[in-house]
Design a protein around this motif. Structure first.
Motif, mmCIF file in Angstrom:
data_model
loop_
_atom_site.group_PDB
_atom_site.id
_atom_site.type_symbol
_atom_site.label_atom_id
_atom_site.label_comp_id
_atom_site.label_asym_id
_atom_site.label_seq_id
_atom_site.Cartn_x
_atom_site.Cartn_y
_atom_site.Cartn_z
ATOM 1 N N SER A 1 5.867 4.534 0.436
ATOM 2 C CA SER A 1 5.757 4.764 -0.843
ATOM 3 C C SER A 1 7.266 4.372 -1.070
ATOM 4 O O SER A 1 7.399 3.996 -2.324
ATOM 5 C CB SER A 1 5.655 6.385 -1.303
ATOM 6 N N VAL B 1 -9.598 16.098 0.810
ATOM 7 C CA VAL B 1 -8.140 15.461 0.518
ATOM 8 C C VAL B 1 -8.172 14.427 0.080
ATOM 9 O O VAL B 1 -9.173 13.339 0.185
ATOM 10 C CB VAL B 1 -7.444 15.705 1.958
ATOM 11 N N ASP B 2 -7.128 13.931 -0.596
ATOM 12 C CA ASP B 2 -6.883 12.440 -1.200
ATOM 13 C C ASP B 2 -5.466 11.741 -0.778
ATOM 14 O O ASP B 2 -4.285 12.630 -0.933
ATOM 15 C CB ASP B 2 -7.074 12.529 -2.938
ATOM 16 N N LYS B 3 -5.660 10.709 -0.392
ATOM 17 C CA LYS B 3 -4.277 10.160 0.095
ATOM 18 C C LYS B 3 -3.444 9.459 -1.096
ATOM 19 O O LYS B 3 -2.374 9.444 -0.825
ATOM 20 C CB LYS B 3 -4.804 8.663 0.845
ATOM 21 N N ASP B 4 -4.093 9.443 -2.419
ATOM 22 C CA ASP B 4 -3.423 9.154 -3.523
ATOM 23 C C ASP B 4 -2.570 10.268 -4.247
ATOM 24 O O ASP B 4 -2.651 11.408 -3.635
ATOM 25 C CB ASP B 4 -4.475 8.779 -4.455
ATOM 26 N N ASP B 5 -1.627 9.886 -4.708
ATOM 27 C CA ASP B 5 -0.834 10.997 -5.461
ATOM 28 C C ASP B 5 -1.198 11.091 -6.872
ATOM 29 O O ASP B 5 -1.489 10.114 -7.424
ATOM 30 C CB ASP B 5 0.686 10.158 -5.278
ATOM 31 N N ASP C 1 1.838 4.839 -7.334
ATOM 32 C CA ASP C 1 0.451 4.978 -6.840
ATOM 33 C C ASP C 1 -0.644 4.692 -7.992
ATOM 34 O O ASP C 1 -0.327 4.755 -9.156
ATOM 35 C CB ASP C 1 0.260 6.494 -6.476
ATOM 36 N N ASN D 1 -8.018 5.408 -3.602
ATOM 37 C CA ASN D 1 -8.637 6.086 -2.388
ATOM 38 C C ASN D 1 -9.580 7.378 -2.861
ATOM 39 O O ASN D 1 -8.999 8.051 -3.666
ATOM 40 C CB ASN D 1 -7.473 6.606 -1.609
ATOM 41 N N GLU E 1 -0.027 4.267 0.206
ATOM 42 C CA GLU E 1 -0.308 5.454 1.367
ATOM 43 C C GLU E 1 0.190 4.839 2.719
ATOM 44 O O GLU E 1 0.276 5.636 3.695
ATOM 45 C CB GLU E 1 -1.692 5.229 1.533
ATOM 46 N N HIS F 1 -4.141 17.148 -7.672
ATOM 47 C CA HIS F 1 -5.671 16.748 -7.531
ATOM 48 C C HIS F 1 -6.396 17.645 -8.015
ATOM 49 O O HIS F 1 -6.450 19.089 -7.978
ATOM 50 C CB HIS F 1 -5.770 16.439 -6.036
ATOM 51 N N ASP G 1 0.865 -1.139 0.000
ATOM 52 C CA ASP G 1 -0.079 0.237 0.054
ATOM 53 C C ASP G 1 0.850 1.155 -0.047
ATOM 54 O O ASP G 1 1.701 1.387 0.985
ATOM 55 C CB ASP G 1 -1.139 0.058 1.207
#
Length: 779
Positions: free
Chosen positions: A440, A500-504, A468, A472, A437, A509, A435
């Motif tokens: 990395s 907010v978003d945990k992904d990159d 990534d 999420n 998150e 975003h 994962d």
């Protein structure tokens, strides 16, 4: 002619001037009147300059000259007298003729002349016929002192290879003889020892170089200089002095290697900086003139380096790069030594440097495996299934036998094992999905071990990056507290939200906000997307009622721009607040809290009032109980009971005896005394009272209690001289109680009757009852 000689001659001429023929007649005519106070009598002495030779040794006095007056008729009427320096000791005069003789040996170096006074008197009258006159006897010098070198010993330094005629130093001798008379003090210098390297100037004593000399051949010379007086003539006296001449070094010699070929070796396992060997070039000079620097020439591989040890003047060859036996087994380098400081005067002698050859052999060693890369960087997509290949590392044995290699991963004890490696081919795979998150990057240490020699191990770092994927969905960054007033108007902004978003995201975003379709609250509120990853919540109508609906739950849809795009539903709670248009956050939070409890403000006040009344009542009960517990069982007669614990050292004559101690102290109830800490009396009396109901006065409990109190009173140095632990009020004369002390009684407690205690009055009622009960129990 010397100035001192001229001075002496002038003095003598002045003295002889009165003896000239022109004045003889006048002197004879004025003999009788020579001492008249009116006329001056001219001098009439006749003499020649007087000299005495020094160091003359003779059994008879030596004649040196004669004094004579022009009035002397040689008839014996005149008498000559000599006075002054040396008169009578060194010199004496014939009083009839005036002849002067020397009686003792003279030394000119101690006293070069003597000043004397001549007198001439008439024998008959004893009166002077001539005035007193001073004259000088000069001591004539002879060559009796040899020259002396007073500044020795002499030490001089001159640079080596100095040209001929270079001045080295100067020596000077002194002679105590008279330099103005003869040649006794005239010196001549000559070289006794030191040819052919040095020469000396005869008159000045300056020593000069006679030829060029090399310090490396001989660095010190002893030169003997002779000084003769009388210009070196026969019979002259002489003295010698030794001069130590040191040759200082100059850089006139180049460095030279003693070996033209050096052999050295180095192991292929040697790390960078290892000393391979040393070379040395000798320089016959000393100090800075021998300082040199070493250089490496003709080394195209640039594997070695050389430094100079300034203390030993050695060249130290160091390993600059790792060597490999399998790649190159032999190196040949050329080392050059060059003087650090060069004297330009000797450049014509040739270059001040030298070279040598150094051959270095590489020794074979069992080396550990070598990875193809020092650091590996690999990638894997997050969420990949367990067993997915991450990458492959490769290592080989650099030795000629090429031993097989086995791979392994160094697992840290505190980290979860997420990877494994194939021990034969170095393939790294995952043991579970990763994962991004959570982490990395993952750092792995891989080892390669020779199968034939397990001690040979090498390591490599493997850096695994987890790429990534959009797994999420966006969400609220926090829990929003949103309030709306009952009097809010339509279109009023009540909350600004973001996500907010945990992904990159590589492009960045971007979120889209909307209200869920078919929502019952869609008519009350609206969502406006600001196109900057934020949105505003606006009222959809005017006026809200808390009685109708206190909370509104808005489902907000948030979508990201990932591939594929993900959407999440986030609930925003809107609370209706009792306000006009501006929201008071504190008041609205209070109202929401009360609503959640289901209480109105009036009900809450009533509950708090009841709790407060209960607390006051509880504190009152606790206070009353504590006061009751502190009250002793004999509170009314506690003082009377404690007054019975007494200790007497001397009873005195009774209560009427006021002379034993100050009775005024007994009348004062507020006497303050400092005493040792004692046990708590109330607890002891209570315990004694409870036990007294079952045991008599003769019980061991009473005896122990009285003994302890008696011991405390006897050992307390701070108590006054009276015996009681507490002061008594004066009872007056004729007291019915009498003395309370039983220390002097011959009867025991069993023989005594305590019935009389009842006659003492109401103050002793409890004591009488207690002892009566003890008596009954004992019976």
């Amino acid at each position: 002619m010397n100035s001192s000689v001229l001075l002496c001659l002038m003095v003598m001429l002045v003295q002889l001037w009165p003896c000239s023929p022109s004045t003889q007649n006048s002197s004879a005519q004025n003999t009788v009147q020579s001492f008249t106070p009116v006329r001056r009598v001219k001098r009439g002495w006749l003499w020649e300059p007087l000299f005495a030779t020094e160091e003359q040794i003779s059994p008879d006095p030596v004649y040196i000259g004669q004094l004579k007056s022009d009035l002397d008729k040689e008839d014996g009427n005149l008498e000559y007298i000599l006075a002054g320096e040396g008169a009578g000791s060194f010199f004496y005069i014939d009083k009839y003729t005036g002849k002067i003789y020397v009686k003792q040996k003279l030394d000119r170096e101690k006293k070069p002349f003597y000043i004397l006074t001549a007198k001439a008197i008439n024998r008959s009258t004893q009166l002077p016929v001539e005035p007193d006159s001073e004259f000088i006897i000069k001591v004539r010098d002879i060559n009796d002192n040899e020259p002396q070198f007073l500044d020795g010993p002499y030490v001089a330094t001159v640079p080596e290879m100095s040209p001929e005629g270079t001045s080295v130093t100067q020596v000077t001798a002194t002679d105590a003889d008279d330099p103005s008379y003869g040649n006794s003090a005239r010196l001549l210098y000559s070289l006794v020892e030191g040819q052919p390297y040095f020469s000396v100037e005869p008159k000045t004593g300056v020593i000069r170089m006679a030829s060029q000399m090399d310090r490396e051949t001989k660095d010190q010379y002893l030169v003997i200089i002779q000084a003769k007086d009388m210009v070196g003539q026969p019979g002259a006296l002489s003295a010698t002095a030794t001069v130590t001449i040191n040759l200082s070094d100059v850089n006139d010699n180049p460095p030279e290697f003693q070996q033209r070929l050096y052999y050295m070796s180095v192991s292929e396992e040697a790390p960078v900086g290892t000393t391979v060997g040393k070379v040395f070039a000798e320089d016959r000079d000393i100090g800075d003139n021998a300082a040199m620097d070493y250089f490496i020439e003709a080394d195209s591989s640039d594997v070695f380096n050389i430094i100079t040890n300034d203390e030993t003047q050695e060249g130290i060859i160091l390993l600059k790069k790792r060597v490999d036996y399998e790649s190159q087994r032999r190196y040949s380098i050329q080392v050059k030594a060059v003087n650090r400081y060069i004297d330009e005067r000797f450049l014509k002698e040739g270059p001040f440097e030298d070279t040598t050859i150094v051959k270095i052999n590489v020794e074979d060693a069992d080396e550990p495996p070598v990875f193809t890369l020092e650091n590996y960087v690999m990638e894997i997509v997050e969420g990949a299934m367990s067993g997915t290949l991450v990458g492959v590392v490769t290592a080989r044995d650099p030795d000629a036998d090429e031993s097989p290699v086995r791979y392994s991963i160094v697992h840290s004890s505190h980290l979860k094992r997420l990877f494994s490696i194939n021990e034969h081919n170095g393939a790294i795979i995952t043991t579970e999905p990763l994962d991004r998150e959570i982490a990395s990057w993952h750092n792995i240490t891989v080892t390669a071990t020779e199968t034939r020699n397990p001690e040979k191990i090498s390591e490599a770092n493997v850096y695994v990056q987890v790429r990534d994927v959009n797994d999420n969905a966006p969400e609220f960054p926090k829990n929003y507290e949103t309030f709306v007033c009952e009097n809010a108007i339509s279109g009023q902004l009540i909350q600004r939200i973001s996500a907010v978003d945990k992904d990159d995201s590589a492009e960045g975003h971007h979120f889209y906000f909307s209200l869920a379709q078919k929502d019952s609250n869609s008519s009350h509120f609206t969502v406006k997307d600001n196109q900057d990853n934020t949105a505003g919540i606006f009222t959809g109508k005017s006026g809200f009622s808390r009685q109708e609906q206190f909370f509104f739950y808005l489902p907000i849809l948030i979508q990201d721009n990932g591939t594929p795009p993900l959407t999440s539903t986030n609930t925003l709670t809107v609370t209706v607040c009792d306000c006009d248009t501006e929201v008071n956050t504190f008041y609205c939070r209070y109202g929401a809290f009360m609503y959640s409890l289901g209480l109105s403000t009036e009900a809450l006040v009533a509950v708090l009032a009841c709790i407060l009344i209960f607390l006051v009542f509880f504190l009152a009960i606790v206070t009353v109980r504590q006061q009751q517990q502190k009250k002793p069982p004999f509170s009314e007669k506690m003082e009377e009971f404690r007054e019975n614990i007494v200790s007497y050292d001397d009873e005195g004559g009774g209560e009427e005896d006021t002379e034993a101690f100050d009775i005024s102290a007994l009348r004062t109830r507020t006497v303050m005394r400092t005493h040792k800490p004692r046990k708590k009396m109330a607890s002891e009396i209570q315990s004694l009272y409870r036990q007294s109901l079952q045991v008599g006065p003769d019980s061991a409990i009473f005896r122990q209690f009285i003994s302890e109190k008696l011991e405390e009173a006897n050992t307390d140095p701070s108590v006054p001289p009276y015996d009681s632990l507490q002061t008594y009020a004066f009872e007056g004369t004729g007291s019915l109680a009498g003395s309370l002390s039983s220390l002097g009684s011959n009867t025991s407690d069993m023989d005594q009757s305590y019935d009389y205690l009842a006659d003492w009055g109401p103050h002793f009622k409890q004591l009488a009852g207690m002892y009566s009960s003890h008596r009954t129990v004992g019976d």
